[in-house]
Design a protein around this motif. Structure first.
Motif, PDB file in Angstrom:
ATOM      1  N   LEU A  83      -1.090  -0.603   4.034  1.00 29.35           N
ATOM      2  CA  LEU A  83      -2.632  -0.701   4.116  1.00 29.35           C
ATOM      3  C   LEU A  83      -3.424  -0.282   2.828  1.00 29.35           C
ATOM      4  CD1 LEU A  83      -3.483  -0.144   7.686  1.00 29.35           C
ATOM      5  CD2 LEU A  83      -2.916  -2.312   6.780  1.00 29.35           C
ATOM      6  N   GLY A  84      -3.008   0.788   2.247  1.00 27.93           N
ATOM      7  CA  GLY A  84      -3.445   1.354   0.888  1.00 27.93           C
ATOM      8  C   GLY A  84      -4.907   1.894   1.363  1.00 27.93           C
ATOM      9  N   PHE A  85      -5.353   2.884   0.363  1.00 28.03           N
ATOM     10  CA  PHE A  85      -6.574   3.420   0.635  1.00 28.03           C
ATOM     11  C   PHE A  85      -7.044   3.834  -0.783  1.00 28.03           C
ATOM     12  CE2 PHE A  85      -9.123   7.337   0.868  1.00 28.03           C
ATOM     13  CZ  PHE A  85     -10.234   6.822   1.548  1.00 28.03           C
ATOM     14  N   TRP A  86      -8.089   3.350  -1.487  1.00 33.66           N
ATOM     15  CA  TRP A  86      -8.377   3.521  -2.633  1.00 33.66           C
ATOM     16  C   TRP A  86      -7.220   3.229  -3.790  1.00 33.66           C
ATOM     17  CZ3 TRP A  86      -8.309   8.432  -5.844  1.00 33.66           C
ATOM     18  CH2 TRP A  86      -8.986   8.467  -6.755  1.00 33.66           C
ATOM     19  N   LYS A  87      -6.635   4.256  -4.428  1.00 30.43           N
ATOM     20  CA  LYS A  87      -5.565   4.096  -5.204  1.00 30.43           C
ATOM     21  C   LYS A  87      -4.281   4.664  -4.702  1.00 30.43           C
ATOM     22  CE  LYS A  87      -8.271   4.397  -9.562  1.00 30.43           C
ATOM     23  NZ  LYS A  87      -8.394   4.959 -10.915  1.00 30.43           N
ATOM     24  N   ILE A  88      -4.394   4.738  -3.533  1.00 32.10           N
ATOM     25  CA  ILE A  88      -3.150   5.429  -2.617  1.00 32.10           C
ATOM     26  C   ILE A  88      -2.367   4.339  -1.796  1.00 32.10           C
ATOM     27  CG2 ILE A  88      -2.424   6.854  -0.892  1.00 32.10           C
ATOM     28  CD1 ILE A  88      -5.111   8.582  -1.548  1.00 32.10           C
ATOM     29  N   GLY A  89      -1.191   4.117  -2.099  1.00 36.78           N
ATOM     30  CA  GLY A  89      -0.314   3.293  -1.528  1.00 36.78           C
ATOM     31  C   GLY A  89       0.047   2.005  -2.265  1.00 36.78           C
ATOM     32  N   ALA A  90       1.242   1.413  -2.339  1.00 30.36           N
ATOM     33  CA  ALA A  90       1.556   0.224  -2.932  1.00 30.36           C
ATOM     34  C   ALA A  90       0.965  -0.993  -2.193  1.00 30.36           C
ATOM     35  CB  ALA A  90       2.933  -0.015  -2.932  1.00 30.36           C
ATOM     36  N   LYS A  91       0.387  -1.117  -1.021  1.00 29.17           N
ATOM     37  CA  LYS A  91      -0.016  -2.069  -0.313  1.00 29.17           C
ATOM     38  C   LYS A  91       1.008  -3.164  -0.244  1.00 29.17           C
ATOM     39  CE  LYS A  91      -4.638  -1.252  -1.681  1.00 29.17           C
ATOM     40  NZ  LYS A  91      -5.303  -1.104  -2.852  1.00 29.17           N
ATOM     41  N   LEU A  92       2.154  -2.679   0.027  1.00 37.65           N
ATOM     42  CA  LEU A  92       3.226  -3.350   0.229  1.00 37.65           C
ATOM     43  C   LEU A  92       4.078  -3.219   1.807  1.00 37.65           C
ATOM     44  CD1 LEU A  92       4.891  -3.715  -3.383  1.00 37.65           C
ATOM     45  CD2 LEU A  92       3.762  -5.618  -2.002  1.00 37.65           C
ATOM     46  N   PRO A  93       4.742  -3.867   2.382  1.00 37.72           N
ATOM     47  CA  PRO A  93       5.533  -3.486   3.500  1.00 37.72           C
ATOM     48  C   PRO A  93       6.701  -2.392   3.410  1.00 37.72           C
ATOM     49  CG  PRO A  93       6.198  -5.901   2.986  1.00 37.72           C
ATOM     50  CD  PRO A  93       5.219  -5.312   1.992  1.00 37.72           C
ATOM     51  N   PHE A  94       6.253  -1.396   2.999  1.00 35.69           N
ATOM     52  CA  PHE A  94       7.186  -0.079   2.712  1.00 35.69           C
ATOM     53  C   PHE A  94       7.247   0.613   4.002  1.00 35.69           C
ATOM     54  CE2 PHE A  94       6.240  -0.055  -1.985  1.00 35.69           C
ATOM     55  CZ  PHE A  94       7.289  -0.925  -2.184  1.00 35.69           C
ATOM     56  N   VAL A  95       8.517   1.303   4.414  1.00 26.76           N
ATOM     57  CA  VAL A  95       8.543   1.913   5.650  1.00 26.76           C
ATOM     58  C   VAL A  95       8.929   3.363   5.068  1.00 26.76           C
ATOM     59  CG1 VAL A  95      10.091   2.772   7.657  1.00 26.76           C
ATOM     60  CG2 VAL A  95       9.443   0.291   7.296  1.00 26.76           C
ATOM     61  N   ASN A  96       7.955   4.345   5.219  1.00 25.52           N
ATOM     62  CA  ASN A  96       8.161   5.578   4.657  1.00 25.52           C
ATOM     63  C   ASN A  96       8.737   6.465   5.763  1.00 25.52           C
ATOM     64  OD1 ASN A  96       5.737   4.738   3.074  1.00 25.52           O
ATOM     65  ND2 ASN A  96       6.567   6.218   2.008  1.00 25.52           N
TER      66      ASN A  96
END
Length: 171
Positions: A83-96
């Protein structure tokens, strides 16, 4: 090699401008591919707690709780990444998931600390996570210096270091 008519701009039969990678799969293939991804994700998330738990002396119940905590935090990290937040996250469907890189140090901490191993391991993970979070933008600029042969070698060494655990499990 010429592109199929639907991808050529000069063709009359152009129906959409999607690249083959972006096409939607048929429902059955999409379901089986999704199931494969979930199985791979689940195995990668629960395996480290299954290795670390018994190695540091946790009971089966405590190891199961550790696996649940691992799944929960992997879900939170996946949502943040997707989903991303501000500049955090790729906003792509990755599974961490959970990294196998820390399994050997966690086992070493567990053997050195005895009964107090889990709080020390959790504290080390939290501190390392905070340091990694703030260092990530700087290390992101260094990725160009690590070609696939380097990263592949590191991942292979991590796998080789876990072979004794696999052999013990097979007995």
């Amino acid at each position: 090699m010429a592109l199929p008519p639907r991808f050529r701009k000069d063709a009359v039969a152009v129906t959409e401008d999607k690249h083959p990678v972006d096409e939607t799969l048929p429902p059955l293939k999409m379901f089986t591919s999704g199931l494969q991804h979930v199985a791979a994700m689940y195995a990668g998330v629960v395996a480290p707690p299954m290795i670390v738990g018994p190695a540091v002396g946790l009971s089966a119940t405590e190891t199961a709780f550790l696996m649940g905590a691992s799944l929960f935090t992997a879900g939170l990290a996946t949502l943040l990444q997707t989903l991303g937040f501000w500049k955090i996250g790729a906003k792509l469907p990755f599974v961490n998931g959970v990294s196998f890189a820390g399994v050997t140090p966690m086992i070493a901490i567990g053997k050195g600390e005895g009964a107090d191993a889990i709080p020390v391991i959790f504290g080390a993970i939290i501190v390392a996570g905070v340091i990694g979070f703030f260092a990530a933008p700087y290390f992101g600029k260094l990725v160009r210096f690590f070609p696939p042969v380097v990263t592949g070698t590191v991942i292979t060494l991590i796998g080789v270091s876990l072979l004794p655990v696999a052999f013990n499990w097979s007995q």
